[in-house]
Design a protein around this motif. Structure first.
Motif, PDB file in Angstrom:
ATOM      1  N   PRO A 192       0.821  -1.221   0.000  1.00 23.18           N
ATOM      2  CA  PRO A 192       0.000   0.000   0.000  1.00 23.18           C
ATOM      3  C   PRO A 192       0.854   1.270   0.000  1.00 23.18           C
ATOM      4  N   ALA A 193       2.044   1.166   0.626  1.00 16.90           N
ATOM      5  CA  ALA A 193       2.927   2.338   0.621  1.00 16.90           C
ATOM      6  C   ALA A 193       3.374   2.658  -0.807  1.00 16.90           C
ATOM      7  N   LEU A 194       3.699   1.602  -1.556  1.00 22.43           N
ATOM      8  CA  LEU A 194       4.119   1.806  -2.954  1.00 22.43           C
ATOM      9  C   LEU A 194       2.949   2.342  -3.785  1.00 22.43           C
ATOM     10  N   ALA A 195       1.750   1.804  -3.522  1.00 26.61           N
ATOM     11  CA  ALA A 195       0.564   2.285  -4.251  1.00 26.61           C
ATOM     12  C   ALA A 195       0.332   3.762  -3.951  1.00 26.61           C
ATOM     13  N   ALA A 196       0.494   4.136  -2.670  1.00 27.76           N
ATOM     14  CA  ALA A 196       0.296   5.540  -2.284  1.00 27.76           C
ATOM     15  C   ALA A 196       1.333   6.425  -2.966  1.00 27.76           C
ATOM     16  N   LEU A 197       2.573   5.969  -2.937  1.00 26.62           N
ATOM     17  CA  LEU A 197       3.662   6.741  -3.546  1.00 26.62           C
ATOM     18  C   LEU A 197       3.415   6.910  -5.045  1.00 26.62           C
ATOM     19  N   ALA A 198       3.042   5.793  -5.689  1.00 34.34           N
ATOM     20  CA  ALA A 198       2.810   5.842  -7.136  1.00 34.34           C
ATOM     21  C   ALA A 198       1.641   6.770  -7.463  1.00 34.34           C
ATOM     22  N   GLY A 199       0.548   6.640  -6.704  1.00 32.24           N
ATOM     23  CA  GLY A 199      -0.640   7.466  -6.955  1.00 32.24           C
ATOM     24  C   GLY A 199      -0.337   8.944  -6.827  1.00 32.24           C
ATOM     25  N   VAL A 200       0.323   9.297  -5.735  1.00 34.62           N
ATOM     26  CA  VAL A 200       0.614  10.718  -5.465  1.00 34.62           C
ATOM     27  C   VAL A 200       1.636  11.251  -6.475  1.00 34.62           C
ATOM     28  N   ALA A 201       2.693  10.471  -6.745  1.00 31.16           N
ATOM     29  CA  ALA A 201       3.751  10.943  -7.659  1.00 31.16           C
ATOM     30  C   ALA A 201       3.204  11.123  -9.074  1.00 31.16           C
ATOM     31  N   LEU A 202       2.380  10.173  -9.517  1.00 30.39           N
ATOM     32  CA  LEU A 202       1.814  10.287 -10.868  1.00 30.39           C
ATOM     33  C   LEU A 202       0.882  11.494 -10.977  1.00 30.39           C
ATOM     34  N   ALA A 203       0.002  11.623  -9.996  1.00 28.18           N
ATOM     35  CA  ALA A 203      -0.961  12.728 -10.040  1.00 28.18           C
ATOM     36  C   ALA A 203      -0.237  14.076 -10.006  1.00 28.18           C
ATOM     37  N   ALA A 204       0.742  14.183  -9.132  1.00 26.02           N
ATOM     38  CA  ALA A 204       1.482  15.448  -9.025  1.00 26.02           C
ATOM     39  C   ALA A 204       2.265  15.712 -10.310  1.00 26.02           C
ATOM     40  N   GLY A 205       2.890  14.665 -10.855  1.00 25.28           N
ATOM     41  CA  GLY A 205       3.670  14.827 -12.091  1.00 25.28           C
ATOM     42  C   GLY A 205       2.811  15.226 -13.264  1.00 25.28           C
ATOM     43  N   ILE A 206       1.628  14.626 -13.336  1.00 27.59           N
ATOM     44  CA  ILE A 206       0.721  14.898 -14.459  1.00 27.59           C
ATOM     45  C   ILE A 206       0.281  16.370 -14.473  1.00 27.59           C
ATOM     46  N   TRP A 207      -0.023  16.891 -13.298  1.00 30.21           N
ATOM     47  CA  TRP A 207      -0.575  18.256 -13.231  1.00 30.21           C
ATOM     48  C   TRP A 207       0.496  19.332 -13.025  1.00 30.21           C
ATOM     49  N   SER A 208       1.761  18.920 -12.889  1.00 31.40           N
ATOM     50  CA  SER A 208       2.781  19.928 -12.524  1.00 31.40           C
ATOM     51  C   SER A 208       2.926  21.011 -13.596  1.00 31.40           C
ATOM     52  N   SER A 209       2.919  20.608 -14.883  1.00 33.63           N
ATOM     53  CA  SER A 209       3.093  21.614 -15.942  1.00 33.63           C
ATOM     54  C   SER A 209       1.887  22.556 -15.994  1.00 33.63           C
ATOM     55  N   ASP A 210       0.685  21.995 -15.783  1.00 35.09           N
ATOM     56  CA  ASP A 210      -0.521  22.844 -15.786  1.00 35.09           C
ATOM     57  C   ASP A 210      -0.488  23.861 -14.648  1.00 35.09           C
ATOM     58  N   ARG A 211      -0.043  23.402 -13.488  1.00 40.62           N
ATOM     59  CA  ARG A 211      -0.016  24.304 -12.326  1.00 40.62           C
ATOM     60  C   ARG A 211       1.027  25.408 -12.546  1.00 40.62           C
ATOM     61  N   ARG A 212       2.157  24.974 -13.136  1.00 39.39           N
ATOM     62  CA  ARG A 212       3.197  25.990 -13.407  1.00 39.39           C
ATOM     63  C   ARG A 212       2.670  27.069 -14.371  1.00 39.39           C
ATOM     64  N   GLY A 213       1.924  26.611 -15.343  1.00 42.00           N
ATOM     65  CA  GLY A 213       1.415  27.560 -16.349  1.00 42.00           C
ATOM     66  C   GLY A 213       0.063  28.138 -16.003  1.00 42.00           C
ATOM     67  N   HIS A 214      -0.371  27.972 -14.759  1.00 39.62           N
ATOM     68  CA  HIS A 214      -1.670  28.500 -14.281  1.00 39.62           C
ATOM     69  C   HIS A 214      -2.833  28.039 -15.165  1.00 39.62           C
ATOM     70  N   HIS A 215      -2.727  26.829 -15.687  1.00 37.31           N
ATOM     71  CA  HIS A 215      -3.809  26.192 -16.470  1.00 37.31           C
ATOM     72  C   HIS A 215      -4.151  26.955 -17.748  1.00 37.31           C
ATOM     73  N   ILE A 216      -3.248  27.832 -18.210  1.00 37.96           N
ATOM     74  CA  ILE A 216      -3.549  28.615 -19.413  1.00 37.96           C
ATOM     75  C   ILE A 216      -3.627  27.708 -20.642  1.00 37.96           C
ATOM     76  N   TYR A 217      -2.716  26.713 -20.694  1.00 40.14           N
ATOM     77  CA  TYR A 217      -2.712  25.775 -21.821  1.00 40.14           C
ATOM     78  C   TYR A 217      -4.057  25.056 -21.919  1.00 40.14           C
TER      79      TYR A 217
END
Lengths: 216, 320
Positions: A58-83
C-alpha cells in the motif's frame, strides 16, 4: 486525443514510472528472498516477515498514486492552467483525458507487481497447506492505486481557491483535535477520522486488510 | 498533712485487701493474652479488608463486586461481563473452597497537563469477591480500562494453580482468557498451520497420532517427529474441550485427578480422546482465511470511491 495526452504525460513522468515499475517488480521478489532464509524450518518467521513486507505494497501504491498525479498536473499548475483553457475542448473532457492517461501510465507499475509476485511465488517449494495469491495481490494493488491516484488527482487538479479552503479546513481540524486531546485525553478526533477513512466503507479501506503473497 | 493522710489510706487499703485477692495463674494470663491477640488480629483484618470507601456494586450468584463510589456503575458492568465469562469457562467452580478476593486499585488515563504532577487521576478501587472471600487473595494496581483484563488474568491464574500437577505441567501456563477470542484463536491457528516439524505437518494432513504427539498428549512412534505445539495451542485445545463439555466441564477436568491430560480432556469434553482431537483439528484449521487478499465487496468499494474522486476532480477544477 488520448494518445497525444498519454505521450505528453509520458514525457513529464517517464522517470517516475520507470522507477516505480522497477520497485514494483523487486518488492515481491525481495520480500520472499529475504524471508525465505531459513527455508521450511523457519515458516512462522517467514510469514511474519512477509506480513511486514506486505505493508510496503500500500505504501508503494500511495507513492505511485501521489507521484503520478502530481507529475501529471505539474506543468498545468506551473502555467496556471492557461494551456488547458486555450484548448478547444471543454474542461471536463480535458480533466478526463488527463485522468485516463494517468491510469494508463500506472499500468506498467501494476504489471510489474504482478510479474514480480508470480516469479517470487513460483520459485518457492512451499509445503502443503500454504497458499499463494500473486494475481489477487496485484489486483488489490491496482485497486489501491486507482483510489489513491484518484484522490491525489482530485487535489492536484483543484483550483487554488479550492485547495486553500481544503488546507484551512485541515488546519482547523488539527487545532480542534489538539484542544480536545488536552482537555479530554480519551477523545481522539483525528484517530477516529483516520480509522473511519481507512476501514469499510471508507475510501482508503483498499489500503487495509491482508497484503499476503503467501498465506496459510 | 495531706500527704500523711494519703499514705495512711493506701496502707489501710493494702492491709485490708491483700489476703482477699488471689494471684492469677500463668495459664489464665496466657489464655487471656491469646484471646486478646486473636480479637485484635480479627479486627485489624476486618478493617483492612472491609475498606470503608467500598460499597457494594452488585451481586451475581456467589460473586460480589464492591467499588469506590465513582466506579460503581463501571464495577456493576464488570461483574456482569466477568460472571458471564466465568460461567462459560469454569461454571460454578472456585479456585478455593473458602472463596477468593481480587482487589484492583485503579486510576484513569491522565491528560497532558496532569502527567507532570505525578498524581493519579480519579483513583479508585474495585474488589471482586467469591463466597466469603477468605481463600485466595490478589491485589493489583492498574489503569481503569484494563481492570476487566486484570480480573480475568488473576482469576484464571488461581484456577490454573488449583489444577493437579500433571495437568499444570501439561498446560505450562494459564489459558490466556483475557485475549479477545477471535484474536486468540487466530494466533493459535497460525501456530498450527505454520508448524514445520514432521509430526506438525502430519497433523495438518489429518494424522491423529501426530496431532496427539504435537499436543503432548501421547508419545510418538516416529524416531524424529520434530517439535510440538506451543502452550498457547494446548490452551486452545483445553478451551475447545471446555466449550464442548458445557456445564461443569472445568470441574470434570480438574476433578479427573492426576491422570493423563488426554483423559482429563476427554472427561471435560465428554468425547472420546481421538474424537476430541479430530474435532479440535477440524475446528482450528477451519479458521484459515477462505478468501484471498481481495474480495468482491472491496473491489466494488474501491471502484466506487475511484469514480467519486474523479467526479470530485471534475468539480473542483474550475480554474477561472
Amino acid at each position: 486525443m488520448l494518445k497525444a495526452m498519454i505521450r505528453l504525460q509520458w514525457r513529464a513522468v517517464w522517470h517516475i514510472v520507470a522507477a516505480l515499475t522497477v520497485a514494483g517488480l523487486l518488492l515481491p521478489l525481495a520480500s520472499v528472498r529475504t524471508g525465505w532464509k531459513g527455508g521450511l524450518t523457519n515458516l512462522p518467521n517467514f510469514l511474519t516477515e512477509l506480513q511486514l513486507w506486505g505493508l510496503l505494497y500500500p505504501a508503494l501504491a500511495a507513492l505511485a498514486g501521489v507521484a503520478l498525479a502530481a507529475g501529471i498536473w505539474s506543468s498545468d499548475r506551473r502555467g496556471h492552467h492557461i494551456y488547458a483553457l486555450t484548448l478547444p475542448i471543454p474542461r471536463w473532457r480535458y480533466v478526463l483525458l488527463r485522468y485516463l492517461a494517468g491510469l494508463t501510465l500506472a499500468l506498467p507499475i501494476v504489471a510489474a507487481v504482478w510479474l514480480g509476485s508470480v516469479i517470487a511465488s513460483e520459485t518457492l517449494d512451499l509445503p502443503a497447506g500454504l497458499r499463494i495469491f500473486p494475481h489477487a495481490l496485484a489486483a488489490k494493488f491496482a485497486l489501491a492505486l486507482i483510489v489513491l491516484f484518484g484522490f491525489a488527482f482530485a487535489i492536484a487538479a483543484s483550483s487554488s481557491r479550492a485547495l486553500g479552503i481544503g488546507v484551512r479546513f485541515l488546519a482547523l481540524l488539527v487545532a480542534v483535535h489538539l484542544g480536545v486531546v488536552m482537555l479530554y485525553p480519551k477523545t481522539n478526533i483525528l484517530w477516529s477520522l483516520v480509522t473511519g477513512l481507512a476501514t469499510w466503507p471508507g475510501p482508503f479501506a483498499a489500503l487495509g486488510g491482508r497484503w499476503m503473497l503467501i498465506d496459510v | 498533712m495531706s500527704r500523711a493522710r494519703a499514705c495512711a489510706a493506701i496502707a489501710a487499703l493494702l492491709l485490708g485487701t491483700a489476703h482477699r485477692v488471689p494471684a492469677q495463674s500463668v495459664t489464665a494470663w496466657r489464655d487471656s493474652t491469646l484471646a486478646l491477640t486473636a480479637r485484635y488480629s480479627a479486627l485489624r483484618d476486618s478493617i483492612g479488608r472491609a475498606d470503608s470507601t467500598l460499597a457494594e456494586a452488585g451481586r451475581r450468584g456467589d460473586l460480589a463486586m464492591a467499588s469506590t463510589l465513582p466506579q460503581r456503575q463501571f464495577a456493576a458492568r464488570l461483574l456482569e461481563d466477568f460472571a458471564e465469562l466465568r460461567q462459560r469457562r469454569f461454571g460454578e467452580a472456585l479456585p478455593d473452597d473458602r472463596g477468593f478476593r481480587i482487589s484492583v486499585r485503579t486510576f484513569e488515563s491522565r491528560s497532558v497537563f496532569e502527567r507532570f504532577d505525578g498524581r493519579d487521576r480519579n483513583p479508585g478501587k474495585v474488589q471482586l469477591t467469591g463466597l466469603s472471600g477468605s481463600g485466595r487473595d490478589v491485589e493489583r494496581y492498574e489503569r481503569v480500562d484494563r481492570v476487566y483484563s486484570i480480573l480475568v488474568q488473576a482469576y484464571t491464574e488461581m484456577m490454573f494453580e488449583s489444577l493437579p500437577v500433571t495437568l499444570r505441567k501439561w498446560l505450562e501456563f494459564r489459558p490466556p482468557l483475557e485475549m479477545e477470542e477471535t484474536n486468540r484463536r487466530y494466533v493459535a491457528m497460525y501456530s498450527v498451520a505454520t508448524g514445520v516439524g514432521r509430526a506438525e505437518r502430519g497433523c495438518i494432513d489429518s494424522h491423529i497420532a501426530d496431532c496427539a504427539y504435537v499436543l503432548r498428549l501421547r508419545e510418538s512412534t516416529d524416531s524424529a517427529p520434530g517439535g510440538t505445539y506451543p502452550p498457547f495451542v494446548r490452551a486452545d485445545l483445553l478451551l475447545f474441550a471446555l466449550d464442548r463439555g458445557g456445564d461443569s466441564a472445568w470441574i470434570r477436568f480438574r476433578n479427573a485427578g492426576d491422570v493423563l491430560p488426554i483423559e482429563a480432556l476427554a472427561a471435560a469434553s465428554r468425547l472420546e480422546p481421538d474424537s476430541l482431537i479430530l474435532a479440535w483439528r477440524r475446528d482450528i484449521l477451519g479458521l484459515r482465511p477462505t478468501e484471498g487478499v481481495l474480495d468482491g465487496r472491496g473491489l466494488l468499494l474501491a471502484l466506487g470511491w475511484g469514480a467519486l474522486f474523479l467526479a470530485g476532480a471534475l468539480g473542483v477544477s474550475k480554474w477561472v
